[in-house]
Design a protein around this motif. Structure first.
Motif, mmCIF file in Angstrom:
data_model
loop_
_atom_site.group_PDB
_atom_site.id
_atom_site.type_symbol
_atom_site.label_atom_id
_atom_site.label_comp_id
_atom_site.label_asym_id
_atom_site.label_seq_id
_atom_site.Cartn_x
_atom_site.Cartn_y
_atom_site.Cartn_z
ATOM 1 N N GLU A 102 0.844 -1.186 0.000
ATOM 2 C CA GLU A 102 0.000 0.000 0.000
ATOM 3 C C GLU A 102 0.883 1.241 0.000
ATOM 4 O O GLU A 102 1.997 1.217 0.503
ATOM 5 C CB GLU A 102 -0.908 0.019 1.224
ATOM 6 C CG GLU A 102 -1.900 -1.119 1.245
ATOM 7 C CD GLU A 102 -2.766 -1.085 2.488
ATOM 8 O OE1 GLU A 102 -2.662 -0.114 3.261
ATOM 9 O OE2 GLU A 102 -3.524 -2.023 2.691
ATOM 10 N N ALA A 103 0.362 2.284 -0.588
ATOM 11 C CA ALA A 103 1.099 3.541 -0.598
ATOM 12 C C ALA A 103 1.206 4.068 0.828
ATOM 13 O O ALA A 103 0.235 4.024 1.582
ATOM 14 C CB ALA A 103 0.386 4.554 -1.475
ATOM 15 N N PRO A 104 2.382 4.544 1.215
ATOM 16 C CA PRO A 104 2.521 5.065 2.574
ATOM 17 C C PRO A 104 1.722 6.351 2.749
ATOM 18 O O PRO A 104 1.515 7.109 1.808
ATOM 19 C CB PRO A 104 4.019 5.335 2.707
ATOM 20 C CG PRO A 104 4.486 5.519 1.313
ATOM 21 C CD PRO A 104 3.605 4.664 0.448
ATOM 22 N N GLY A 105 1.259 6.565 3.942
ATOM 23 C CA GLY A 105 0.533 7.784 4.246
ATOM 24 C C GLY A 105 1.475 8.973 4.194
ATOM 25 O O GLY A 105 2.677 8.860 4.443
ATOM 26 N N SER A 106 0.946 10.112 3.838
ATOM 27 C CA SER A 106 1.782 11.293 3.710
ATOM 28 C C SER A 106 1.394 12.309 4.774
ATOM 29 O O SER A 106 0.234 12.417 5.162
ATOM 30 C CB SER A 106 1.605 11.900 2.319
ATOM 31 O OG SER A 106 2.309 13.098 2.224
ATOM 32 N N SER A 107 2.379 13.063 5.223
ATOM 33 C CA SER A 107 2.096 14.117 6.191
ATOM 34 C C SER A 107 1.638 15.392 5.492
ATOM 35 O O SER A 107 1.173 16.313 6.144
ATOM 36 C CB SER A 107 3.334 14.396 7.042
ATOM 37 O OG SER A 107 4.385 14.842 6.208
ATOM 38 N N THR A 108 1.796 15.446 4.176
ATOM 39 C CA THR A 108 1.376 16.611 3.393
ATOM 40 C C THR A 108 0.498 16.157 2.225
ATOM 41 O O THR A 108 0.934 16.188 1.069
ATOM 42 C CB THR A 108 2.594 17.368 2.865
ATOM 43 O OG1 THR A 108 3.391 16.461 2.089
ATOM 44 C CG2 THR A 108 3.424 17.959 3.982
ATOM 45 N N PRO A 109 -0.733 15.739 2.497
ATOM 46 C CA PRO A 109 -1.573 15.241 1.403
ATOM 47 C C PRO A 109 -1.932 16.328 0.385
ATOM 48 O O PRO A 109 -2.143 16.033 -0.783
ATOM 49 C CB PRO A 109 -2.818 14.711 2.107
ATOM 50 C CG PRO A 109 -2.844 15.415 3.409
ATOM 51 C CD PRO A 109 -1.423 15.693 3.774
ATOM 52 N N GLY A 110 -1.958 17.576 0.788
ATOM 53 C CA GLY A 110 -2.263 18.654 -0.150
ATOM 54 C C GLY A 110 -1.190 18.806 -1.213
ATOM 55 O O GLY A 110 -1.482 18.981 -2.398
ATOM 56 N N LEU A 111 0.079 18.723 -0.789
ATOM 57 C CA LEU A 111 1.175 18.831 -1.752
ATOM 58 C C LEU A 111 1.233 17.631 -2.681
ATOM 59 O O LEU A 111 1.525 17.766 -3.872
ATOM 60 C CB LEU A 111 2.504 18.992 -1.019
ATOM 61 C CG LEU A 111 2.698 20.301 -0.268
ATOM 62 C CD1 LEU A 111 4.016 20.285 0.483
ATOM 63 C CD2 LEU A 111 2.648 21.466 -1.228
ATOM 64 N N VAL A 112 0.950 16.436 -2.144
ATOM 65 C CA VAL A 112 0.941 15.234 -2.968
ATOM 66 C C VAL A 112 -0.164 15.323 -4.014
ATOM 67 O O VAL A 112 0.042 15.025 -5.195
ATOM 68 C CB VAL A 112 0.770 13.975 -2.084
ATOM 69 C CG1 VAL A 112 0.549 12.734 -2.924
ATOM 70 C CG2 VAL A 112 1.976 13.804 -1.186
ATOM 71 N N THR A 113 -1.331 15.789 -3.606
ATOM 72 C CA THR A 113 -2.444 15.949 -4.539
ATOM 73 C C THR A 113 -2.113 16.986 -5.606
ATOM 74 O O THR A 113 -2.417 16.793 -6.788
ATOM 75 C CB THR A 113 -3.702 16.373 -3.768
ATOM 76 O OG1 THR A 113 -3.966 15.410 -2.744
ATOM 77 C CG2 THR A 113 -4.901 16.462 -4.686
ATOM 78 N N MET A 114 -1.470 18.073 -5.208
ATOM 79 C CA MET A 114 -1.100 19.108 -6.161
ATOM 80 C C MET A 114 -0.059 18.594 -7.159
ATOM 81 O O MET A 114 -0.155 18.855 -8.362
ATOM 82 C CB MET A 114 -0.552 20.328 -5.420
ATOM 83 C CG MET A 114 -0.278 21.509 -6.318
ATOM 84 S SD MET A 114 0.142 22.996 -5.412
ATOM 85 C CE MET A 114 1.633 22.517 -4.582
ATOM 86 N N ALA A 115 0.922 17.819 -6.693
ATOM 87 C CA ALA A 115 1.939 17.272 -7.592
ATOM 88 C C ALA A 115 1.329 16.285 -8.574
ATOM 89 O O ALA A 115 1.634 16.313 -9.774
ATOM 90 C CB ALA A 115 3.040 16.606 -6.779
ATOM 91 N N HIS A 116 0.448 15.421 -8.092
ATOM 92 C CA HIS A 116 -0.205 14.467 -8.988
ATOM 93 C C HIS A 116 -1.119 15.181 -9.982
ATOM 94 O O HIS A 116 -1.212 14.781 -11.144
ATOM 95 C CB HIS A 116 -0.984 13.421 -8.193
ATOM 96 C CG HIS A 116 -0.107 12.382 -7.580
ATOM 97 N ND1 HIS A 116 0.363 11.297 -8.283
ATOM 98 C CD2 HIS A 116 0.402 12.273 -6.338
ATOM 99 C CE1 HIS A 116 1.114 10.556 -7.490
ATOM 100 N NE2 HIS A 116 1.154 11.133 -6.304
#
Length: 96
Positions: free
Chosen positions: A16-30
């Motif tokens: 499974e994908a590891p949880g991120s402490s910055t989900p907003g930045l991950v969403t923006m990058a994707h």
């Protein structure tokens, strides 16, 4: 460490994908990557069958079309790298 039954292995759920402490930045990058390159690599580009010139030109045209988003971003970046210092120098040298 227990190996278990080697002849009949049991498989658990996939990674499974590891949880991120910055989900907003991950969403923006994707979101940026989906905007720049929305389509997967075409099957024709994965293997070049012939080495004829027409196949090579088709291959290059498809590859450039696939990479068009990154090429546009690179052109904008190079333009900004050149223009921003030039405009700053003009403002500093020729204050009106």
């Amino acid at each position: 460490m227990e190996l278990g039954n080697i002849s009949k292995p049991t498989y658990g759920p996939g990674p499974e994908a590891p949880g991120s402490s910055t989900p907003g930045l991950v969403t923006m990058a994707h979101g940026f990557l989906r905007l720049v390159q929305p389509n997967p690599l075409p099957i024709e580009l994965r293997s070049l069958q012939g080495s004829a010139l027409c196949c090579l030109s088709f291959f290059l045209s498809q590859l450039l079309l696939y990479e068009l988003g990154f090429l546009v971003c690179m052109a904008i970046g190079i333009l900004l790298i050149i223009l921003v210092p030039l405009v700053g120098c003009c403002f500093c040298c020729y204050r009106c």
